[in-house]
Motif scaffolding. Structure first.
Motif, short mmCIF file in Angstrom:
data_model
loop_
_atom_site.label_atom_id
_atom_site.label_comp_id
_atom_site.label_asym_id
_atom_site.label_seq_id
_atom_site.Cartn_x
_atom_site.Cartn_y
_atom_site.Cartn_z
N UNK A 194 25.89 39.26 9.43
CA UNK A 194 27.31 39.23 9.07
C UNK A 194 27.50 38.32 7.84
N UNK A 195 26.82 37.19 7.86
CA UNK A 195 26.92 36.26 6.74
C UNK A 195 26.38 36.91 5.46
N UNK A 196 25.32 37.67 5.54
CA UNK A 196 24.73 38.32 4.37
C UNK A 196 25.66 39.43 3.85
N UNK A 197 26.36 40.11 4.74
CA UNK A 197 27.27 41.16 4.32
C UNK A 197 28.48 40.60 3.58
N UNK A 198 28.94 39.43 3.97
CA UNK A 198 30.11 38.82 3.36
C UNK A 198 29.77 38.23 1.98
N UNK A 199 28.51 37.90 1.76
CA UNK A 199 28.13 37.28 0.49
C UNK A 199 27.88 38.29 -0.55
#
Length: 173
Positions: free
Chosen positions: A168-173
């Protein structure tokens, strides 16, 4: 020099006490073994708490009569080696059976286990029995197995959560 009657009686008493005190006893033909082989067998036995000695069949017969063992040592062929286990019950059987595998001259006659005479095939079966230490290790492993499995399941859930949050963190970045 010949032994006196009192010396023979002392040997008889000591042997009877040793056979009764031992956790297991194995009788084997040691005639034909070299001195080097005999010393090696004694050395291996000493490490495992097994006392070994050579005994005349007539003396062994008297000891058997004294302690109530229904076997006739006169049927044993060759020199009789007596291997008495002090601690681990399977140690004398394991040592003698393993050593007999490497030396064709050595033949197992039988033994004493739990106060009864056992045959050579029963000695071989006893030799294949796991030692007390091995059994305790297996028991502890069996006790520890459910706890270990439960911990892995819990770690798997946390690992899945961390991976999901990382994605999820990688998708938001």
């Amino acid at each position: 020099m010949a032994k006196t009657k009192s010396q023979k009686q002392e040997v008889l008493t000591n042997l009877a006490a040793s056979l009764q005190a031992g956790t297991a006893v194995v009788f084997a033909n040691v005639q034909g073994l070299t001195v080097k082989d005999s010393e090696e067998l004694k050395k291996i036995g000493k490490k495992e708490g097994v006392k070994s000695t050579l005994v005349k069949k007539t003396l062994l017969k008297k000891v058997f009569d004294q302690i109530g063992i229904a076997a006739d040592p006169k049927t044993f062929t060759g020199g009789v080696g007596v291997f008495v286990g002090i601690g681990e019950p399977v140690a004398p059987a394991k040592i003698v059976v393993d050593f007999a595998k490497t030396k064709d001259l050595m033949k197992i006659f039988g033994g004493i286990f739990e106060g009864k005479f056992i045959t050579s095939s029963e000695v071989a079966t006893l030799a294949n029995t796991p030692s007390r230490f091995e059994l305790l290790s297996r028991f502890v492993g069996a006790l520890n197995s459910p706890a270990t499995g439960f911990a892995r399941v819990l770690l798997g859930n946390m690992r899945g959560l961390v991976i999901a949050l990382d994605n999820i963190a990688k998708q938001k970045v």
